[in-house]
Design a protein around this motif. Structure first.
Motif, PDB file in Angstrom:
ATOM      1  N   PRO A 163       0.810  -1.225   0.000  1.00 39.60           N
ATOM      2  CA  PRO A 163       0.000   0.000   0.000  1.00 39.60           C
ATOM      3  C   PRO A 163       0.840   1.271   0.000  1.00 39.60           C
ATOM      4  O   PRO A 163       1.891   1.347   0.634  1.00 39.60           O
ATOM      5  CB  PRO A 163      -0.793  -0.105   1.314  1.00 39.60           C
ATOM      6  N   LEU A 164       0.343   2.246  -0.721  1.00 38.19           N
ATOM      7  CA  LEU A 164       0.871   3.614  -0.631  1.00 38.19           C
ATOM      8  C   LEU A 164      -0.091   4.500   0.160  1.00 38.19           C
ATOM      9  O   LEU A 164       0.264   5.617   0.539  1.00 38.19           O
ATOM     10  CB  LEU A 164       1.091   4.197  -2.030  1.00 38.19           C
ATOM     11  N   ASP A 165      -1.297   4.031   0.332  1.00 33.49           N
ATOM     12  CA  ASP A 165      -2.282   4.701   1.188  1.00 33.49           C
ATOM     13  C   ASP A 165      -2.724   3.693   2.235  1.00 33.49           C
ATOM     14  O   ASP A 165      -2.749   2.487   1.974  1.00 33.49           O
ATOM     15  CB  ASP A 165      -3.504   5.154   0.375  1.00 33.49           C
ATOM     16  N   ARG A 166      -3.107   4.213   3.409  1.00 32.11           N
ATOM     17  CA  ARG A 166      -3.527   3.283   4.457  1.00 32.11           C
ATOM     18  C   ARG A 166      -4.732   2.474   3.986  1.00 32.11           C
ATOM     19  O   ARG A 166      -5.765   3.059   3.647  1.00 32.11           O
ATOM     20  CB  ARG A 166      -3.881   4.034   5.739  1.00 32.11           C
ATOM     21  N   PRO A 167      -4.627   1.168   3.983  1.00 36.00           N
ATOM     22  CA  PRO A 167      -5.730   0.359   3.435  1.00 36.00           C
ATOM     23  C   PRO A 167      -6.935   0.285   4.365  1.00 36.00           C
ATOM     24  O   PRO A 167      -7.938  -0.319   4.008  1.00 36.00           O
ATOM     25  CB  PRO A 167      -5.084  -1.022   3.246  1.00 36.00           C
ATOM     26  N   TYR A 196     -15.716  -5.567  -5.823  1.00 37.63           N
ATOM     27  CA  TYR A 196     -16.385  -5.179  -4.573  1.00 37.63           C
ATOM     28  C   TYR A 196     -16.959  -6.427  -3.902  1.00 37.63           C
ATOM     29  O   TYR A 196     -17.503  -7.303  -4.576  1.00 37.63           O
ATOM     30  CB  TYR A 196     -17.510  -4.201  -4.894  1.00 37.63           C
ATOM     31  N   MET A 197     -16.845  -6.488  -2.575  1.00 38.34           N
ATOM     32  CA  MET A 197     -17.491  -7.576  -1.838  1.00 38.34           C
ATOM     33  C   MET A 197     -18.977  -7.217  -1.728  1.00 38.34           C
ATOM     34  O   MET A 197     -19.391  -6.490  -0.847  1.00 38.34           O
ATOM     35  CB  MET A 197     -16.856  -7.768  -0.459  1.00 38.34           C
ATOM     36  N   ASN A 198     -19.695  -7.751  -2.694  1.00 34.08           N
ATOM     37  CA  ASN A 198     -21.054  -7.284  -2.943  1.00 34.08           C
ATOM     38  C   ASN A 198     -22.089  -7.926  -2.046  1.00 34.08           C
ATOM     39  O   ASN A 198     -23.259  -7.555  -2.090  1.00 34.08           O
ATOM     40  CB  ASN A 198     -21.398  -7.565  -4.414  1.00 34.08           C
ATOM     41  N   TRP A 244     -13.139  -3.845  -0.761  1.00 35.83           N
ATOM     42  CA  TRP A 244     -12.758  -3.952  -2.171  1.00 35.83           C
ATOM     43  C   TRP A 244     -11.530  -4.857  -2.270  1.00 35.83           C
ATOM     44  O   TRP A 244     -10.533  -4.637  -1.579  1.00 35.83           O
ATOM     45  CB  TRP A 244     -12.433  -2.582  -2.750  1.00 35.83           C
ATOM     46  N   GLY A 245     -11.631  -5.845  -3.134  1.00 36.93           N
ATOM     47  CA  GLY A 245     -10.490  -6.712  -3.394  1.00 36.93           C
ATOM     48  C   GLY A 245      -9.719  -6.194  -4.594  1.00 36.93           C
ATOM     49  O   GLY A 245     -10.307  -5.886  -5.636  1.00 36.93           O
ATOM     50  N   TRP A 269      -6.964  -6.549   0.336  1.00 44.31           N
ATOM     51  CA  TRP A 269      -8.325  -6.090   0.633  1.00 44.31           C
ATOM     52  C   TRP A 269      -8.257  -4.715   1.292  1.00 44.31           C
ATOM     53  O   TRP A 269      -7.471  -4.496   2.221  1.00 44.31           O
ATOM     54  CB  TRP A 269      -9.044  -7.091   1.535  1.00 44.31           C
ATOM     55  N   VAL A 270      -9.084  -3.826   0.798  1.00 46.34           N
ATOM     56  CA  VAL A 270      -9.119  -2.443   1.287  1.00 46.34           C
ATOM     57  C   VAL A 270     -10.555  -2.103   1.665  1.00 46.34           C
ATOM     58  O   VAL A 270     -11.478  -2.363   0.889  1.00 46.34           O
ATOM     59  CB  VAL A 270      -8.621  -1.471   0.200  1.00 46.34           C
TER      60      VAL A 270
END
Lengths: 277, 114
Positions: A163-167, A196-198, A244-245, A269-270
């Motif tokens: 990650p470059l942003d906090r997940p 998306y975890m729908n 979101w995967g 996973w974020v």
């Protein structure tokens, strides 16, 4: 003339829909919200699934490794083997079932503030339709108490999204960025899928709840396809809240398993968070 | 070097210095969590939201009547441990410096769980 064109187009559309699941496998590694208070047992679900469509779900073999790398502030990172907590289970898709695993982790493992990077190295899965193996090295990052830790550090997987942003700290509608890595080196133009975890998980964590949260008008929107840039960086918009995967396909170094092609993928996973009411 | 270029360079360096100095302060709030150890003691773990250490920060546990029953400092491991108070109606004060304070209440101590 119009009818002659419509029929083949419909057939193509149906083929695309039917083909979509094969290209949208995601290793699920889920234990509820990413931001937790800590000091509580965690129930993990490990399933190989299609988190948007819901089906099919695929059989998992015994994972090669399941562990946690946790770190807070300026403390040293600590790796904890979690294999002893794995239990075989059956995961229910909407219409299919498959072998999966659960893991109930004791409260002591989440007592410390900071980042908890959970890592799953699954056994290669044989995809009969494509006569190929898939192995998705998967990370889910949970944070305890808001103290940041090692979320931006690689754990050293053969295939990994760093990650470059906090997940665990992206607003819905925000952007998540990461680097696609193969054995620690960036992978330019890596093939990336986002899904998306729908379906919420059932309370027992062993299946999807019936009823999708959102349904796309077109099957093409079930899986977002993209590429990393020339530096190996990916930037993914997360338009609404939830998990979101993000998968980078075929980026690991091994390309063959038991005499057949192997795709070593990296999955991260974020969780996108909605604005408080 | 021409004067205008020197001015621009100095201005850029100045802006960089201000941004650098302002950075840590911009996202730096105290964090603390306290856990019942199940053995008659409580451990509080503390730090800052930017990941910096709280080592040396003061922790004082006071009763509802503001009587101090435990006092100490956050250790190098980021924690401070004190005896579980008989009366859970306590306040746990964390003071890193004059500007960073945080109070947890007894009912926020995470109960022991195996």
């Amino acid at each position: 003339m119009r009818n002659m064109l419509t029929a083949p187009l419909s057939a193509l559309s149906a083929c695309a829909f039917l083909a979509a699941p094969a290209a949208a496998h995601f290793q699920v590694l889920h234990a509820g919200p990413a931001n937790i208070g800590g000091g509580r047992a965690l129930d993990f679900t490990l399933a190989f699934a299609h988190p948007f469509a819901g089906d099919p779900v695929m059989d998992m073999g015994q994972p090669q490794a399941f562990y946690l790398v946790r770190q807070a502030g300026e403390q040293e990172a600590q790796r904890v083997d979690l294999a002893e907590y794995l239990r075989p289970a059956t995961f229910r898709g909407l219409q299919t079932e498959a072998a999966a695993f659960t893991a109930r982790l004791p409260a002591s493992l989440t007592r410390g503030l900071g980042d908890h990077v959970f890592v799953l190295e699954p056994a290669p899965y044989y995809e009969a339709e494509e006569d190929t193996y898939i192995q998705q090295f998967t990370k889910t990052v949970l944070n305890v108490g808001g103290l940041p830790g090692n979320w931006a550090e690689p754990v050293g997987l053969p295939a990994e999204i760093v990650p470059l942003d906090r997940p665990y700290g992206v607003w819905a509608g925000g952007i998540f960025r990461g680097m696609v890595m193969s054995e620690g080196e960036p992978v330019p133009f890596a093939e990336v899928e986002v899904e998306y975890m729908n379906h919420p998980l059932d309370p027992d964590g062993l299946g999807w709840e019936a009823g999708a949260r959102k349904l796309p008008e077109h099957a093409v929107m079930e899986t977002i396809s993209a590429r990393a840039d020339a530096t190996g960086m990916i930037a993914v918009a997360l338009p609404w809240a939830g998990w979101w995967g993000i998968g980078a396909l075929g980026v690991g170094p091994e390309t063959e398993h038991e005499g057949k092609p192997l795709s070593q993928d990296a999955v991260l996973w974020v969780e996108a968070l909605s604005q408080p009411e | 070097m021409p004067i205008d270029r020197r001015i621009r360079t100095a201005a850029a360096l100045g802006c960089w210095l201000v941004a650098w100095l302002a950075g840590p302060a911009a996202a730096h709030s105290p964090i603390m969590a306290c856990y019942d150890n199940g053995d008659g003691s409580v451990t509080c773990e503390a730090g800052f939201s930017d990941g910096s250490s709280a080592t040396g920060a003061e922790v004082t546990v006071v009763t509802a009547q503001q009587r101090a029953i435990a006092r100490g400092n956050i250790g190098a491991d980021g924690t401070f441990t004190f005896p579980m108070p008989d009366d859970p109606d306590v306040e746990i004060h964390f003071v890193a410096d004059g500007a960073h304070e945080l109070t947890l209440f007894g009912d926020e101590i995470v109960p022991f769980e195996n």
